[in-house]
Design a protein around this motif. Structure first.
Motif, PDB file in Angstrom:
ATOM      1  N   MET A   1       0.883  -1.408  -0.099  1.00 20.33           N
ATOM      2  CA  MET A   1      -0.229  -0.166  -0.332  1.00 20.33           C
ATOM      3  C   MET A   1       0.968   1.685   0.109  1.00 20.33           C
ATOM      4  N   ALA A   2       0.199   2.069  -1.270  1.00 16.62           N
ATOM      5  CA  ALA A   2       1.144   3.276  -0.753  1.00 16.62           C
ATOM      6  C   ALA A   2       1.730   4.385   0.579  1.00 16.62           C
ATOM      7  N   ARG A   3       2.482   4.796   0.681  1.00 14.57           N
ATOM      8  CA  ARG A   3       2.903   5.326   2.290  1.00 14.57           C
ATOM      9  C   ARG A   3       1.937   6.528   1.719  1.00 14.57           C
ATOM     10  N   ARG A   4       1.114   6.664   3.783  1.00 12.91           N
ATOM     11  CA  ARG A   4       0.129   8.495   3.551  1.00 12.91           C
ATOM     12  C   ARG A   4       0.948   9.271   3.842  1.00 12.91           C
ATOM     13  N   ARG A   5       1.071  10.393   3.124  1.00 13.27           N
ATOM     14  CA  ARG A   5       1.787  11.534   3.140  1.00 13.27           C
ATOM     15  C   ARG A   5       0.988  12.573   4.076  1.00 13.27           C
ATOM     16  N   LEU A   6       1.668  12.932   4.991  1.00 16.63           N
ATOM     17  CA  LEU A   6       1.266  13.120   6.579  1.00 16.63           C
ATOM     18  C   LEU A   6       0.652  15.233   6.226  1.00 16.63           C
ATOM     19  N   ASN A   7       1.306  15.686   4.842  1.00 15.53           N
ATOM     20  CA  ASN A   7       1.203  16.881   4.205  1.00 15.53           C
ATOM     21  C   ASN A   7       0.187  17.388   4.368  1.00 15.53           C
ATOM     22  N   GLY A   8      -1.068  18.015   4.872  1.00 17.64           N
ATOM     23  CA  GLY A   8      -2.708  18.305   4.813  1.00 17.64           C
ATOM     24  C   GLY A   8      -3.123  17.804   6.220  1.00 17.64           C
ATOM     25  N   LEU A   9      -2.867  16.649   6.181  1.00 23.41           N
ATOM     26  CA  LEU A   9      -3.750  15.367   7.127  1.00 23.41           C
ATOM     27  C   LEU A   9      -4.362  16.582   7.936  1.00 23.41           C
ATOM     28  N   ARG A  10      -5.990  16.497   8.128  1.00 26.87           N
ATOM     29  CA  ARG A  10      -6.705  16.864   9.280  1.00 26.87           C
ATOM     30  C   ARG A  10      -6.517  15.536  10.694  1.00 26.87           C
ATOM     31  N   ILE A  11      -5.459  15.757  11.559  1.00 26.92           N
ATOM     32  CA  ILE A  11      -5.684  14.713  12.662  1.00 26.92           C
ATOM     33  C   ILE A  11      -6.208  15.322  13.399  1.00 26.92           C
ATOM     34  N   LEU A  12      -6.899  14.720  14.673  1.00 30.08           N
ATOM     35  CA  LEU A  12      -7.524  14.553  15.534  1.00 30.08           C
ATOM     36  C   LEU A  12      -7.160  13.624  16.489  1.00 30.08           C
ATOM     37  N   LEU A  13      -5.934  14.825  17.697  1.00 32.18           N
ATOM     38  CA  LEU A  13      -5.044  13.689  19.019  1.00 32.18           C
ATOM     39  C   LEU A  13      -5.491  14.199  19.954  1.00 32.18           C
ATOM     40  N   THR A  14      -5.236  13.173  20.826  1.00 33.37           N
ATOM     41  CA  THR A  14      -5.821  13.578  21.933  1.00 33.37           C
ATOM     42  C   THR A  14      -4.429  13.649  23.267  1.00 33.37           C
ATOM     43  N   GLY A  15      -4.396  13.539  24.631  1.00 33.14           N
ATOM     44  CA  GLY A  15      -3.358  13.460  25.231  1.00 33.14           C
ATOM     45  C   GLY A  15      -1.774  14.467  24.825  1.00 33.14           C
TER      46      GLY A  15
END
Ligand SMILES: NC(=O)c1ccc[n+]([C@@H]2O[C@H](COP(=O)([O-])OP(=O)(O)OC[C@H]3O[C@@H](n4cnc5c(N)ncnc54)[C@H](OP(=O)(O)O)[C@@H]3O)[C@@H](O)[C@H]2O)c1
Length: 271
Positions: A1-15
């Motif tokens: 599977m192709a690598r996920r690009r982090l640039n522009g990703l919308r991420i909700l991160l807890t802690g």
């Protein structure tokens, strides 16, 4: 599977106010992601914002207690209003507890389960409609090597992390038709503030707070699991050895672990 690009990703991160979450937030924003971070200590989130202000990505903060349904709903509302969707949910917030189960009060188990199990699970439930509108959506759970092999004097924490792993395994298959990935990264002891904020734990209880991995190292590996869509990752060699030994030599593992119980917390036999 192709690598996920982090640039522009919308991420909700807890802690994200300390330890692994703080390091992950910093690395993700520096890689160009748009990250909504949460935790109870707002001043720590502001420090994170200061440290990442020249990053290519963006950091947004919304402080609050994840064990409250109202805060979980507020996070989801924020994502809906600002992003109209969500690409990645990272369930990282957690808390531990140390000490014999028989001597603990009922509240310790309830609190650990609230923080480590019910909060991430219910936040995930709310986030599914947003993830369905996401770009290659994923849920990354930060588990523990103790979600694979339990150890004495951490029964509540092991139970919560085992529960999280079991739930995640079922969810992975349930969400596959929606193309939402469910990933789990399991660190071993990490040099964070984890051992300073143990739930209902005697402050004199010995704990192995000096670990072999830094939060930054764990964050880098967790992000690489996200980039490469790794469904399960145990991070340390010691962790892998414990899990393998527990699987193939369970009785011997029990006996070895019994020897790690501090004398002070061993139950006394009746006279
Ligand atoms: N450290 C280890 O040895 C280790 C090993 C294996 C797995 N893990 C797992 O790694 C994850 C991160 O832990 P860490 O080592 O980075 O520990 P940490 O430095 O203590 O960080 C825990 C984070 O969770 C947040 N949190 C705790 N209770 C919360 C609540 N009720 N509401 C909102 N946020 C809450 C804390 O923020 P506030 O206090 O500001 O709310 C903090 O940001 C946890 O899931 C932990 O179980 C840790």
């Amino acid at each position: 599977m192709a690598r996920r690009r982090l640039n522009g990703l919308r991420i909700l991160l807890t802690g994200a106010s300390s330890g692994i979450g703080f390091a992950m937030a910093s690395q993700l924003v520096n890689a160009g992601a748009d990250v909504l971070v949460t935790a109870r200590r707002r001043e720590r989130l502001e420090l994170l914002a200061q440290q990442t202000q020249s990053a290519t990505g963006k950091l947004h903060l919304l402080d609050g207690d994840l064990t409250l349904a109202s805060h979980r709903a507020a996070l989801i509302r924020w994502c809906d209003e600002h992003w109209q969707g969500l690409d990645v949910l990272i369930n990282n917030a957690g808390a531990g507890a140390i000490g014999p189960f028989a001597l603990a009060n009922v509240e310790r188990l309830r609190r650990v389960m609230e923080v480590d199990f019910f909060a991430p699970v219910e936040l995930t439930r709310l986030s599914i409609p947003l993830l369905q509108r996401g770009n290659r959506p994923a849920i990354l759970n930060i588990g523990s090597v103790l979600a694979h092999r339990a150890v004495p004097n951490k029964s509540e924490y092991c139970a919560a992390k085992f529960a999280l792993r079991g739930w995640a395994e079922a969810l992975r298959v349930e969400l596959a038709p929606m193309h939402i990935e469910v990933l789990m990264v399991s660190p071993s002891t990490t040099r964070s503030e984890f051992f300073d904020s143990l739930v209902d734990t005697d402050p004199n209880t010995p704990s192995k707070s000096v670990g072999s991995m830094s939060p930054e190292q764990v964050a880098t590996k967790a992000i690489s699991a996200l980039v490469r869509s790794k469904r399960e990752m145990i991070l340390s060699l010691g962790g892998k050895a414990l899990v393998a030994m527990g699987r193939w030599l369970p009785s011997l593992t029990d006996r070895v672990l019994e020897k790690t119980i501090p004398a002070a917390s061993k139950p006394t036999s009746p006279e």
